[in-house]
Each structure stands twice: as C-alpha cells, then as structure tokens.
Enzyme design. Structure first.
Site, mmCIF file in Angstrom:
data_model
loop_
_atom_site.group_PDB
_atom_site.id
_atom_site.type_symbol
_atom_site.label_atom_id
_atom_site.label_comp_id
_atom_site.label_asym_id
_atom_site.label_seq_id
_atom_site.Cartn_x
_atom_site.Cartn_y
_atom_site.Cartn_z
ATOM 1 C CB ALA A 197 76.450 86.322 66.828
ATOM 2 C CB SER A 230 72.372 87.254 70.380
ATOM 3 O OG SER A 230 71.482 87.008 71.474
ATOM 4 C CG ASP A 231 77.358 85.051 74.336
ATOM 5 O OD1 ASP A 231 76.631 84.482 75.179
ATOM 6 O OD2 ASP A 231 78.596 85.019 74.402
ATOM 7 C CD1 TRP A 232 71.306 84.005 78.281
ATOM 8 C CD2 TRP A 232 72.078 83.268 76.328
ATOM 9 N NE1 TRP A 232 70.571 82.892 77.927
ATOM 10 C CE2 TRP A 232 71.026 82.416 76.733
ATOM 11 C CE3 TRP A 232 72.695 83.000 75.113
ATOM 12 C CZ2 TRP A 232 70.599 81.322 75.983
ATOM 13 C CZ3 TRP A 232 72.276 81.916 74.360
ATOM 14 C CH2 TRP A 232 71.246 81.092 74.795
ATOM 15 N N GLY A 233 72.549 88.568 75.804
ATOM 16 C CA GLY A 233 72.649 90.010 76.001
ATOM 17 C C GLY A 233 73.601 90.696 75.043
#
Length: 770
Positions: A197, A230-233
């Site tokens: 995402a 998730s994308d990172w962060g």
C-alpha cells in the site's frame, strides 16, 4: 509440512498476535520460536536484488550485497516483451533464493501520469494494459522460483513530491480505467504474494486505511488472498489500517504501532477475530515462503549478465535514423564523446539502487570493437559533477568530432536529476549536454546521439542529429548492449511505453502537477498519455508505441472472426506481418480499439493487445489476438461495473498509437441494459436515443396531448424539423406542461414518467399496460 494455522493462532497470546502485524526490524517479518514460526526476510529490487548489509537497514539506503543489475523498469517496459519479463523475473527469483530473500519488493507499476515523476524510471508505462501485462509476466517469473513479489505502490503513487501526505483527487472512471486497471489484471492473474500500500491519500483517505481500496476492491472484487503490507513508514493510524485490511506494518515502528493495536483491541475498538484473520494470513505467507526455501541455491552470474545485456538491447528504442546512419560501419573513424561512455548512467536512485557484480561501459566495448585508438577518438565533453558548460572539454569534443567520420554523443540525465524522493521540475537535459549537440553538429554531419535517462526529455536539438537512440537506463550490461545495437549485432526492437511530449506544457497533467500543498487534482481524468494527445489532436515529439528498426515490416490481410458479436463473445483478430527488409528483426504489433460513437467521453483509441514477433528477411507470420468483453468496455459509474455500449467499434492494428496500418469495423451488441431513471428532468433527447423507450415515449406524449405539439411539427412540417429536433434534444419532460399549454397536466406527466420506468422493469409497452 502442512501446518494447522488456526491451531497455532489459538496458542498465541494477544501480544504475540499483535507483534506479528509489525516488522521485526527494517527487513524481517517477526517469528515466534516457541511456536515454530520462522522469521522471513524481504528485499528491495524491481530490477535487481538489493540486500542491505547489516541488520539496521541504514534507513534502507546503505550499502548492499552485489547482485545483477538488470535494466530499469522504463527500459524493460520498452521491450514490450512478456517472455523477456518472465525470464528477468526468474533470474531475480534465483538471486533472491541464493540470498535468503523470501519476498522481492516489486514490480513497481504506478502509472506515468507526468514525465516529471522522479521515480518514473522504475515504473512501466502510461498505459494500464501494457503495464499490467508486463507485471503479470514478471510476477509469474519471480514466483516460479518460490520467491514472493510485492506489487507496488497501490495506489496512485504518481509523484514523489509530498508523497507521504498528498491527497490525490481522482474521479471514479479515471481510478477504474487507468490507475486501478494497472494493478487489476496482474493481481487477478499473477496472484502476487503481497501488495504494498502506498503512502498517499486518494480522495481524502489514506490508501493504507481505506476499506474501499483494500477490502472492497482488492480483496472482494479482485479476490486477493495474500497480505497487504505498508510502504516503509506509510502508516498513519495503525488500528485504522488493520481495520481496513492492512496486515503488515513495515518496518518495525519501535512499539508504537503495536501499542495502538493493543489499545484498540482492549478497548473493543477492534474485534479480536479481525486480528486473528490478519495473523492467519501472515502465517500462511511465512510458512509458504519458508517451505519454498532452496538451501544452497546458486545462480550463474555470467548467464544473468548476458540476460541483462539482452534485456537492455530489447528495451532500447531507435527514435531517428536519417540516411540509415545506424548501424555504424566498423571500418571508419568514430569519435565517442560524453563522460557517460566511460561512467555510464545505468540505473536510478533510491530504494531500487543495485550494487552490480560487473559494469560494462561503451568506451571499453567500442575500443575492443574498433581495435584501439586508431579508429576511436574519445572526449569527455562535460563534467559529470558540474552542470555548466566547460569550455576546454567542449573544445576537445569538437576537435575529436572533426577528426572522425562519425560522432557518437552520449548525453542524458545525470544521477542527480532522477531519484526516489523528489520530482524533476523540467524536461531539459543539462545545458552542457545540449551545447555539445549544437557545437558538434556544426563540424560533424554524421552525428548519432545516445540518451541515458529514465524518462522523457525535451529535444529542441533533435534536427541537429541524424541518429537518435533512446538507451534509457540499461543496467550493468549497458555498455555491451549499446555496442550491439550501434554496430548492428542486435536489431533494435524497443518501442516507447510512454509518450514523449514536445514540451512539458503539452502534458495533460501540466497544470495540476504536483498540486497545491497536499492537494493534487487529477483533472485530466482518463486522458492520460496518448489518450490525451489523440483527443487533443496534438502530435507529440514521439508517440506511445513508437520505435524504428534496421529493417522494415509490412502489415496485411487483417481478418476478424465475426463482423457482429455480443459482448459475451470473444473476437479473434488475425493479421499477417512480413519482414520486407534485408535484416532479421523483431516487430511489436499493437492492437487498439475505438468506440466509434459513444454516449460517454472515451479516448479515440485504447491499447488492448500487443505481440512481439521475430522475423527473418522475407519471412511472414500470422499474429493472432483474442479480445473479450473488457476490450470494448468503459467503467460505468451508474451501475458500478464495466459496460459495453451497443454500437460499432473499430479494431486498429498499428506500429504505434499514431501509425495505424489496418482497420476493421465490428458491431458489438450489449447484453446488459442500463435503465434510465426517468424523471421530470429527463430530456426528450435521452428518451429518443433509447431504443426501448423512444417509441412508447412518443406514443404516450401524443396520447396525453390534445393540442398540436412540437412532436406533431416534427412529423408534419419538414421545414421546422431540424429546429424542433434541436429544441427537443435538451428539453426536460417537465417542459411538456408548458409547451402543450397545459394539455398535459402535472398528473399526466407523472403518469408518463411512471409508465416509462415500468417498461424498463417489466418490458411491457405503454399500450399493453393501459
């Protein structure tokens, strides 16, 4: 070994379940030793494995283990070669296995809405059909080696500027026909293990927290059964993300995400059953990945280098070849100019940056080819680290060009121009690169320009060169690949997977990119890329699907399986393609579909099929396409589904979106009727255009009306017919009361409306009902 996942979940404590929903660290998913749950590792690398050295991740941008650097996504997509994409995927899967990587974070298939997007080098296309087909092949390749993929970035991550906070406002048709469509078929047909995402919001909600995008579309409509990470962060509110269907937060959030989940469950804001379902999905991924491990896996570095070389040659696009200046002769003196020749620009910056095993450069390859400095004259031409024109370097380049029979000029975009994290602000190449073209063209008419770039550039200097090769970012074998194409060992066969505008302001997103603050409005709607240039009748610098060859191809004998079909039928299209030149070569045959008369705004044509064929001189081949319902549809926002309008469609076969060679018309009958909601403001024109309602509507109005009306005038007074038809076209039904001078009352008007709505439900005529 088959594991009873539900039994394992039942043995887990609440804290253990919650802990599974967040990464162990920057690259690992969490395991639980006491329950025999292993930890698995993910790794970056759409075009090459990027396994970080060390355990802290270095914020994802530290040094990485050596790996094969394949061409970037923009280059691979320009090959239009599904078999090649699968082969590259297989190679990446083998390297991931050898390094103990369970899931490869790719492919990246966001739509190229604007040529300014700093990450366009990593993405495939402006066209969702091409993007999805190539992604499907890539995913099949990687996952055939027992390594998962994470298709990304779902959804509408079309810019780097404020990517973590932007709110993309996209209308429903554009979402469905362009941005979701890029992911849809790849998810349905290739079944990636994971979906990543994106950071951004779409229509005011974070994608990572969207019940609609994650739950309704991805899981229910498309049947996705893997995990969403998730994308990172990217997570804003961890509990809201879990509720929407986001399984895994990456990377480790230092306990903050876990605390939010625990609080939400303990305060009954989230049901434990939802958490259990999430953990079950995570365990299925972990155990499946662990079962696919190949201990002691190895791969052949040399073969992977050769595959990278092939991929680079297949993706290079010959844009100009006046006087057949290419391929270059090997018995002439050649000036090779440009620091990229010795220090190639071969990949983009950011999380996809690969540490290559080996790196070819064009200077060494050409020196070997031509036998040394007697026939190869080199000049830097520009300083890679300073953008301003360097007088001495330019003068040296001019002198080199004067001494040669041909000049090959390597120019493009330096590393600092394109990277994850920021967008470009213009489409110009550096000033010193442009000056080189202009100055060398004054002294050397036989000039070939080779571009090293990840996205389109403006070319006010185009008429100064006889040859232009778009090399894109060719990976670690770029030097030998360029040599192969320039000297004709490989016939260029790439075609553009994106439109090159003449200038930035021609691009459809120009006035709305990158937006105001966090708000970015996609006001161009469905008219992205060639769809816009076609509709606007604005010829670009180079159109979508364009690319030249060292040979010629002729198209003939187009046939279709039927001239009339229902939307539930398949249509087979065949065309004969012949190599009429004197060299073997590959041609990319493109099929477009046009709705010739639609009641909604549609592009003039849309890509619905492509095949790459290899032909010897004089050889011909029948290329076959099969079109199903989706090839003729648009997304209807009233019925919330794909819909085919009854009517005539044109099947087009072309060498590019702008060069259509053959056409054939086909009548398509829709099997789905969309009922009108007939009301006081429904127009006469809408009723007359409806095959079911036109006759009964006319009859009802005449029966109710006791005085001469405009309908009678249309029948009896031919001189007034045109005017009356124009008036009636946009006249709402409520106006009948006035125009009949009350002969049709309000009560009778409502009766007409009710009868017309009943006809649509029951299929009965008004006369029969009465």
């Amino acid at each position: 070994m088959e594991r009873n996942i539900q039994a394992i979940v039942s043995q887990m404590s609440l804290k253990e379940k919650v802990s599974m929903c967040t990464g162990l660290d920057f690259w690992h998913l969490r395991g639980i030793e006491r329950l025999g749950i292993p930890s698995i590792r993910v790794g970056d690398g759409p075009h090459g494995l990027r396994k970080q050295i060390g355990e802290d991740g270095h914020m994802g941008l530290g040094p990485s283990e050596p790996a094969t650097c394949f061409p970037a996504g923009a280059t691979l997509a320009s090959s239009w070669d599904k078999e090649l994409m699968r082969d590259v995927g297989i190679a990446l899967g083998k390297e991931a296995q050898a390094e103990g990587i369970a899931v490869l974070l790719g492919p990246g298939i966001n739509i190229k809405r604007s040529p300014l997007c700093g990450r366009n080098f990593e993405y495939y296309s402006e066209d969702p059909y091409l993007s999805s087909e190539l992604a499907t092949a890539y995913i099949h390749g990687v996952q055939s080696e027992g390594v998962g993929t994470s298709i990304k970035h779902y959804l509408a991550n079309n810019q780097e500027h404020r990517r973590m906070t932007t709110n993309a406002i996209i209308d429903e048709r554009a979402l469905r026909e362009i941005y979701l469509a890029s992911f849809e078929n790849a998810v349905k047909h290739a079944k990636p293990w994971t979906v990543m995402a994106s950071y951004n919001r779409v229509n005011f909600e974070f994608v990572s927290e969207s019940h609609f995008f994650l739950g309704e579309v991805l899981r229910k409509e498309w049947g996705f059964g893997g995990i969403v990470m998730s994308d990172w962060g990217a997570i804003d509110e961890r509990d809201a993300a879990l509720a929407a269907g986001l399984d895994l937060e990456m990377p480790n959030s230092l306990g903050f995400g876990e605390k939010k989940l625990l609080d939400a469950i303990e305060h009954e804001k989230l049901p434990q059953t939802l958490l259990d379902q999430t953990v079950e999905r995570l365990l299925r991924l972990i155990f499946h990945a662990d079962s696919q491990k190949k201990e002691g896996a190895t791969f052949n570095k040399r073969l992977h280098h050769e595959l990278a070389r092939k991929a680079a040659t297949e993706g290079m696009v010959l844009l100009k070849n006046d006087d057949n200046i290419l391929p270059l002769p090997k018995d002439k003196k050649i000036a090779l100019i440009g620091a990229f020749a010795k220090h190639p620009r071969y990949q983009g910056g950011g999380s996809s940056h690969v540490n290559p095993f080996h790196l070819d450069n064009l200077y060494d390859e050409m020196a070997c080819e031509l036998g040394g400095e007697d026939r190869l004259i080199y000049a830097d031409g520009y300083d890679l680290h300073v953008e301003l024109p360097h007088t001495r370097l330019i003068e040296e380049a001019i002198e080199a060009a004067k001494k040669a029979d041909y000049a090959v000029l390597m120019i493009g975009l330096p590393d600092r121009y394109e990277s994850e994290g920021y967008d470009r602000t213009h489409l110009r190449i550096p000033a010193d690169h442009q000056m080189l073209v202009e100055e060398i063209a004054k002294v050397q008419p036989n000039l070939v320009v080779v571009l090293s770039n990840g996205a389109p550039v403006e070319m006010p200097w185009l008429d100064k060169t006889k040859g232009l090769l778009e090399g894109y970012l060719g990976g670690q074998a770029v030097g030998s690949a360029l040599r192969d194409v320039l000297f004709g060992y490989t016939n260029p066969s790439g075609k553009l997977a994106e439109t090159f505008p003449e200038k930035l302001s021609d691009n459809p997103s120009y006035l709305h990119f990158p937006g105001d603050g966090n708000l970015v409005e996609y006001k161009e709607g469905i008219f992205v890329g060639y769809r816009y240039y076609d509709k606007k009748e604005r010829p670009p610098l180079f159109p979508f699907g364009y690319g030249l060859s060292y040979t010629e191809f002729d198209y003939s004998d187009m046939t279709v399986s039927s001239n009339s079909i229902k939307d539930t039928d398949e249509l087979t299209v065949r065309v004969v393609v012949k190599n009429t030149g004197d060299r073997a070569g590959k041609e990319i045959v493109q099929l477009y579909v046009s709705d010739l008369e639609s009641t909604v705004r549609r592009p003039r044509k849309e890509l619905k099929g492509f095949e790459k064929v290899e032909l010897q001189p004089g050889e011909e081949q029948v290329v076959t396409f099969t079109l199903n319902k989706r090839a003729f549809t648009y997304y209807n926002t009233q019925i919330k589904d794909w819909h085919v309008e009854t009517g005539e469609y044109e099947i087009m076969i072309g060498k590019s979106s702008a060069q259509i060679e053959l056409k054939h018309k086909v009548a398509v009958q829709s099997t789905v009727r969309i009922n009108q909601n007939v009301n006081r403001n429904t127009t006469i024109g809408e009723l007359m255009a409806d095959p079911l309602l036109a006759e009964p509507a006319t009859k009802l109005i005449k029966e109710m009306n006791e005085t001469p009306s405009f309908l009678d005038s249309m029948d009896e007074n031919k001189e007034m017919a045109t005017m009356m038809e124009a008036l009636a076209e946009n006249m709402p039904l409520r106006a009948l009361v006035y125009f009949t001078k009350g002969s049709i009352t309000e009560e009778e008007l409502q009766y007409i409306i009710d009868e017309l709505n009943k006809i649509q439900v029951y299929g009965l005529s008004a006369a029969e009902k009465r």
